[in-house]
Design a protein around this motif. Structure first.
Motif, mmCIF file in Angstrom:
data_model
loop_
_atom_site.group_PDB
_atom_site.id
_atom_site.type_symbol
_atom_site.label_atom_id
_atom_site.label_comp_id
_atom_site.label_asym_id
_atom_site.label_seq_id
_atom_site.Cartn_x
_atom_site.Cartn_y
_atom_site.Cartn_z
ATOM 1 N N ASN A 191 44.602 36.872 40.784
ATOM 2 C CA ASN A 191 43.400 36.514 40.033
ATOM 3 C C ASN A 191 43.730 36.090 38.602
ATOM 4 O OD1 ASN A 191 42.892 38.771 42.029
ATOM 5 N ND2 ASN A 191 40.815 38.063 41.721
ATOM 6 N N PRO A 192 42.891 35.217 38.004
ATOM 7 C CA PRO A 192 43.034 34.914 36.580
ATOM 8 C C PRO A 192 42.487 36.076 35.750
ATOM 9 C CG PRO A 192 41.110 33.804 37.459
ATOM 10 C CD PRO A 192 41.786 34.481 38.631
ATOM 11 N N LEU A 193 42.545 35.932 34.435
ATOM 12 C CA LEU A 193 42.098 37.013 33.555
ATOM 13 C C LEU A 193 40.586 37.198 33.577
ATOM 14 C CD1 LEU A 193 42.891 39.130 31.388
ATOM 15 C CD2 LEU A 193 42.635 37.305 29.672
ATOM 16 N N THR A 194 39.828 36.093 33.449
ATOM 17 C CA THR A 194 38.371 36.194 33.323
ATOM 18 C C THR A 194 37.679 35.241 34.289
ATOM 19 O OG1 THR A 194 38.376 34.528 31.571
ATOM 20 C CG2 THR A 194 38.519 36.833 30.878
ATOM 21 N N GLY A 195 36.353 35.271 34.268
ATOM 22 C CA GLY A 195 35.564 34.390 35.123
ATOM 23 C C GLY A 195 35.148 35.073 36.405
ATOM 24 N N PRO A 196 34.544 34.334 37.320
ATOM 25 C CA PRO A 196 34.024 34.928 38.564
ATOM 26 C C PRO A 196 35.089 35.616 39.411
ATOM 27 C CG PRO A 196 33.187 32.692 38.273
ATOM 28 C CD PRO A 196 34.218 32.905 37.210
ATOM 29 N N GLN A 197 36.336 35.138 39.330
ATOM 30 C CA GLN A 197 37.443 35.761 40.072
ATOM 31 C C GLN A 197 38.350 36.574 39.156
ATOM 32 O OE1 GLN A 197 37.649 35.712 43.437
ATOM 33 N NE2 GLN A 197 35.663 34.698 43.223
ATOM 34 N N GLY A 198 37.907 36.816 37.933
ATOM 35 C CA GLY A 198 38.729 37.515 36.956
ATOM 36 C C GLY A 198 38.736 39.017 37.127
ATOM 37 N N ALA A 199 39.549 39.672 36.315
ATOM 38 C CA ALA A 199 39.749 41.118 36.423
ATOM 39 C C ALA A 199 38.448 41.913 36.301
ATOM 40 C CB ALA A 199 40.762 41.579 35.373
ATOM 41 N N PRO A 200 37.592 41.660 35.300
ATOM 42 C CA PRO A 200 36.371 42.472 35.201
ATOM 43 C C PRO A 200 35.431 42.278 36.393
ATOM 44 C CG PRO A 200 36.844 41.412 33.102
ATOM 45 C CD PRO A 200 37.748 40.781 34.118
ATOM 46 N N ALA A 201 35.204 41.023 36.801
ATOM 47 C CA ALA A 201 34.233 40.744 37.865
ATOM 48 C C ALA A 201 34.668 41.298 39.209
ATOM 49 C CB ALA A 201 33.999 39.235 37.968
ATOM 50 N N VAL A 202 35.946 41.130 39.529
ATOM 51 C CA VAL A 202 36.417 41.504 40.871
ATOM 52 C C VAL A 202 36.772 42.984 40.965
ATOM 53 C CG1 VAL A 202 38.178 41.052 42.624
ATOM 54 C CG2 VAL A 202 37.214 39.150 41.308
ATOM 55 N N TYR A 203 37.424 43.510 39.921
ATOM 56 C CA TYR A 203 37.947 44.872 40.022
ATOM 57 C C TYR A 203 37.259 45.886 39.105
ATOM 58 C CZ TYR A 203 41.535 42.292 42.468
ATOM 59 O OH TYR A 203 42.178 41.465 43.352
ATOM 60 N N GLY A 204 36.462 45.391 38.143
ATOM 61 C CA GLY A 204 35.776 46.305 37.234
ATOM 62 C C GLY A 204 34.887 47.323 37.929
ATOM 63 N N PRO A 205 34.082 46.906 38.925
ATOM 64 C CA PRO A 205 33.209 47.885 39.590
ATOM 65 C C PRO A 205 33.967 49.045 40.237
ATOM 66 C CG PRO A 205 32.442 45.666 40.040
ATOM 67 C CD PRO A 205 33.768 45.529 39.325
#
Length: 372
Positions: A191-205
């Protein structure tokens, strides 16, 4: 016979999986020759796999994700170190029931890397995964000498949330030894750092982030990357969208800034663990992990083991806690048959609680099918 399986997460380590499978096989064929090579894909369990392969375990005191001191380990053989970020900054390092998506820091992971340099490492395999953090590796970089300052010239608060106040990044104090070390970023996440596939969106939850937290973290990391452009030039922008930047809450991005080379975790670990010569000696390969599912096919350890074994013309079977892949999907991955614990014990909670004895009986069935 080569056993090259990953852990059964939540029940058995990779070393324990190998022991239990060996015990089951030997109940049917007492004199069967077994070689055990526990594997990992860069996530939690990577240091244990390296130690089982002959690396020396080194323990150091470092900061946990919330700043409290923990004992973490890395593995060393010659001038090669295997460092696992989850040892310092993993979810398992948080107090029971506590999640800290905005404030958890990777500072301790940086301290682990520094300890590996102090031990004389010239090649560092940096396995990332299982993190409690979403700080883009800022904590790690801080431990290695970087400074992240707010508008008043004070250090920003730890964690991804604190990066919203970042005004200036100073990388001039980074440990000079990093320039002469080969750093390999080992991960199964591209994954990239940010965006819809980024670290917060994909793995933050998974780390306790609410939708508002995810939005705040994504904005903070985007701001962080922008500020780093001023300190590190265009490469900071390139790395933010590079595969692996979003690994382990963005620690992949920090590692890329340090000059790391991104490689699939299982590919790196098979090299480091000496899989090729062990495979040459094997007549049958047994791999596996807790759940053989769609994720397995995307860079997880059993898929890597099976691909290497198929290329060498060796048959591969798998053991697992549960199986959701169809036989055709297994065959495409290079696995001729899988033996899930749930075939023996349908109750999943019992499978987890009694994984060891059930795995032994599954290995007996495998031995009857393949060794008689």
């Amino acid at each position: 016979m080569l056993i090259a399986a990953d852990k059964f997460k939540g029940s058995l380590t990779a070393v324990q999986v190998a022991r239990r499978v060996t015990a089951g096989l030997r109940r049917v064929v007492p004199d069967v020759e077994v070689e055990a090579l526990p594997v990992a894909d860069g996530g939690d369990g990577t240091v244990d796999a390296a130690v089982a392969a002959g690396f020396e375990r080194r323990e150091v005191r470092v900061a946990g994700p919330l700043g409290h001191e923990v004992t973490a380990a890395f593995a060393l053989r010659g001038d090669t170190a295997v460092v696992e970020m989850a040892e310092a900054s993993g979810l398992q390092r948080l107090p029971v029931g506590v999640l800290a998506p905005l404030t958890a820091s990777t500072y301790g992971s940086g301290e682990l890397l520094r300890a590996a340099l102090d031990a004389g490492a010239r090649t560092v395999v940096f396995g990332v995964g299982g993190s409690a953090t979403t700080d883009g590796g800022a904590g790690m970089l801080s431990a290695l000498g970087a400074r992240f300052l707010d508008a008043e010239g004070e250090p920003v608060a730890p964690g991804g949330g604190g990066l919203a106040a970042l005004a200036r990044a100073d990388l001039s104090g980074l440990d000079p030894r990093l320039a002469s070390v080969e750093l390999v970023l080992a991960s199964d996440v591209d994954n990239p750092l940010t965006g819809p596939q980024g670290a917060p969106a994909v793995y933050g939850p998974q780390k306790g982030a609410s939708p508002d937290d995810v939005a705040a973290l994504d904005a903070a990391l985007a701001h962080y990357a922008k500020v780093l452009e001023e300190a590190a030039g265009d490469r900071a922008a390139r790395y933010a969208v590079a595969p692996g930047a979003g690994a382990a809450g963005g620690i992949g991005y920090g590692a890329l800034l340090l000059g790391a080379r991104f490689r699939p975790g299982i590919e790196v670990m098979l090299e480091v663990l000496g899989f090729a010569p062990a495979l040459e000696r094997a007549t049958l390969v047994i791999t596996g992990e807790g759940s053989l599912d769609e994720q397995t096919l995307h860079g997880k350890a059993p898929a890597g083991v099976a691909a290497a074994a198929r290329a060498a013309g060796k048959e591969v079977v798998a053991v697992c806690g549960r199986l959701t892949l169809a036989p055709e999907a297994l065959a495409r991955a290079g696995i001729s048959r899988a033996y899930p614990l749930t075939e023996t014990e349908p109750d999943v909670s019992r499978c987890i609680a009694q994984a060891g004895p059930i795995l032994e009986s599954v290995a007996e069935r495998l031995a009857h099918d393949h060794l008689r």
